[in-house]
Write an enzyme that holds these catalytic residues in place. Sequence first.
Site, short mmCIF file in Angstrom:
data_model
loop_
_atom_site.label_atom_id
_atom_site.label_comp_id
_atom_site.label_asym_id
_atom_site.label_seq_id
_atom_site.Cartn_x
_atom_site.Cartn_y
_atom_site.Cartn_z
N GLY A 23 0.81 -1.22 0.00
CA GLY A 23 0.00 0.00 0.00
C GLY A 23 0.84 1.26 0.00
O GLY A 23 2.03 1.22 -0.29
N HIS A 29 4.36 1.62 -7.96
CA HIS A 29 3.31 0.59 -7.99
C HIS A 29 2.48 0.76 -9.26
O HIS A 29 2.06 -0.23 -9.86
CB HIS A 29 2.39 0.73 -6.77
CG HIS A 29 3.08 0.62 -5.45
ND1 HIS A 29 3.30 1.71 -4.63
CD2 HIS A 29 3.62 -0.45 -4.79
CE1 HIS A 29 3.91 1.31 -3.53
NE2 HIS A 29 4.13 0.01 -3.60
N GLN A 54 7.80 -9.22 7.81
CA GLN A 54 9.02 -8.75 7.14
C GLN A 54 9.63 -7.51 7.79
O GLN A 54 10.59 -6.96 7.28
CB GLN A 54 8.77 -8.55 5.63
CG GLN A 54 7.89 -7.38 5.27
CD GLN A 54 7.58 -7.39 3.78
OE1 GLN A 54 6.86 -8.26 3.29
NE2 GLN A 54 8.12 -6.43 3.05
N ASP A 143 13.41 -3.40 -5.69
CA ASP A 143 13.75 -4.37 -4.63
C ASP A 143 14.34 -5.61 -5.31
O ASP A 143 13.72 -6.68 -5.33
CB ASP A 143 12.50 -4.71 -3.83
CG ASP A 143 11.90 -3.46 -3.20
OD1 ASP A 143 12.42 -3.00 -2.18
OD2 ASP A 143 10.93 -2.91 -3.77
N VAL A 169 10.88 3.11 -11.03
CA VAL A 169 10.37 4.44 -11.36
C VAL A 169 11.02 5.44 -10.41
O VAL A 169 11.11 5.20 -9.20
CB VAL A 169 8.83 4.49 -11.22
CG1 VAL A 169 8.31 5.89 -11.50
CG2 VAL A 169 8.19 3.48 -12.15
N SER A 178 9.53 5.49 -3.32
CA SER A 178 9.34 4.53 -2.24
C SER A 178 8.33 5.11 -1.26
O SER A 178 8.31 6.33 -1.04
CB SER A 178 10.67 4.30 -1.52
OG SER A 178 10.43 3.70 -0.25
N SER A 179 7.51 4.24 -0.69
CA SER A 179 6.55 4.71 0.30
C SER A 179 7.28 5.35 1.48
O SER A 179 6.74 6.22 2.15
CB SER A 179 5.70 3.54 0.81
OG SER A 179 5.15 2.84 -0.29
N ARG A 180 8.51 4.92 1.71
CA ARG A 180 9.27 5.44 2.86
C ARG A 180 9.86 6.83 2.60
O ARG A 180 10.32 7.48 3.54
CB ARG A 180 10.39 4.47 3.25
CG ARG A 180 9.84 3.18 3.83
CD ARG A 180 10.94 2.32 4.42
NE ARG A 180 10.39 1.25 5.24
CZ ARG A 180 10.26 -0.01 4.86
NH1 ARG A 180 10.64 -0.37 3.65
NH2 ARG A 180 9.75 -0.91 5.68
P1 AMP Z 1 6.02 -2.37 -1.57
O1 AMP Z 1 4.64 -1.80 -1.49
O2 AMP Z 1 7.08 -1.41 -1.17
O3 AMP Z 1 6.14 -3.71 -0.89
O4 AMP Z 1 6.30 -2.65 -3.09
C1 AMP Z 1 5.43 -3.44 -3.86
C2 AMP Z 1 6.05 -3.69 -5.21
O5 AMP Z 1 6.28 -2.44 -5.86
C3 AMP Z 1 7.41 -4.39 -5.13
O6 AMP Z 1 7.49 -5.36 -6.18
C4 AMP Z 1 8.37 -3.26 -5.34
O7 AMP Z 1 9.60 -3.67 -5.90
C5 AMP Z 1 7.62 -2.39 -6.31
N1 AMP Z 1 8.12 -1.01 -6.26
C6 AMP Z 1 8.28 -0.23 -5.17
N2 AMP Z 1 8.83 0.95 -5.50
C7 AMP Z 1 9.03 0.91 -6.84
C8 AMP Z 1 9.58 1.81 -7.80
N3 AMP Z 1 10.04 3.01 -7.45
N4 AMP Z 1 9.62 1.44 -9.11
C9 AMP Z 1 9.16 0.22 -9.48
N5 AMP Z 1 8.64 -0.68 -8.62
C10 AMP Z 1 8.57 -0.35 -7.33
#
Ligand code: AMP
Length: 285
Positions: A23, A29, A54, A143, A169, A178-180
């Site tokens: 999320g 995403h 995790q 990741d 991206v 990144s969400s962070r």
């Molecule tokens: P997360 O919500 O952070 O667990 O990410 C979910 C999915 O989105 C994972 O497969 C991540 O590798 C991908 N993801 C997160 N950030 C990016 C980004 N900046 N570009 C492409 N994919 C991403």
Amino acid sequence: MRVLERADECKAFAVGRFVPTMGALHAGHGALIEAARRSDRGPLVVSIFVNPLQFGPAEDFERYPRPMEKDLQFCEERGVEAVFTPNAMEMYPSGHERIAAPADLAGGLCGRFRPGHFDGVVTAVARLFELLSPAEAYFGWKDAQQLIIVRRLAEERFPATRIVAVETVRESDGLALSSRNAYLSPEDRKKAPELYRALRKGREAALEGATAPETVGRVRRHLAGVSWEPEYVELRTVRDLEEVASGGVALRAAHGTLLLAAAARLGSTRLIDNVRISASRMESE
Ligand code: AMP
């Protein structure tokens, strides 16, 4: 768009393309969803689950952003057919099997600094794959270690699921979305793109004939120049994350793509990023 909360609802829903997330959805995403939309393998499902397994005890599980309404709208606008939003009980009914990530893939890079993290990832992804049986599942290169571990998981336990990798991206200044990133102070946000710049410098050095230690050293030097001490900078093969510790990088890359990856903290925020080095990329850049 349907919102599925229970495991049994999910099992009844035929899933073609699957995008697992935690999320706080952003354009990274969005790129996974767009890539999935371009395929024609049946209904497109996104899962949103902040997976407690995790996160380490000192990590940000509690404060991880959870803007559910906004996320649902994000999915709806992009033509997602269903969003699976399980709670922890649906994901992990009591006695649910915990799965260990393969030690050869999970030991280095982030695994060294986040013990148990990839066991948590693999346990969640395996449970989601069991429930949804997707034909395709989409993961980001952002990741990279996770992607490579999930590929192995699929090969060994879910051969009917094809893992599709999507390019990272970035913001216009190069910072990987990144969400962070939302945790960064304005000052740290200005510094954050240096991680990607450093990795690009490393790749350039490799292009110009640097050895593996020189390539890693180039990344470290750039970071030191902006007073930034990384957690790690490592060069590994993409295929099986084998460490590349010596020799010319260009020569190694001719035999298979390499991953130059780093993690570094800014305040309480941990950033990761990577670039890939391949023979074809070297020729074109
Ligand atoms: P997360 O919500 O952070 O667990 O990410 C979910 C999915 O989105 C994972 O497969 C991540 O590798 C991908 N993801 C997160 N950030 C990016 C980004 N900046 N570009 C492409 N994919 C991403």
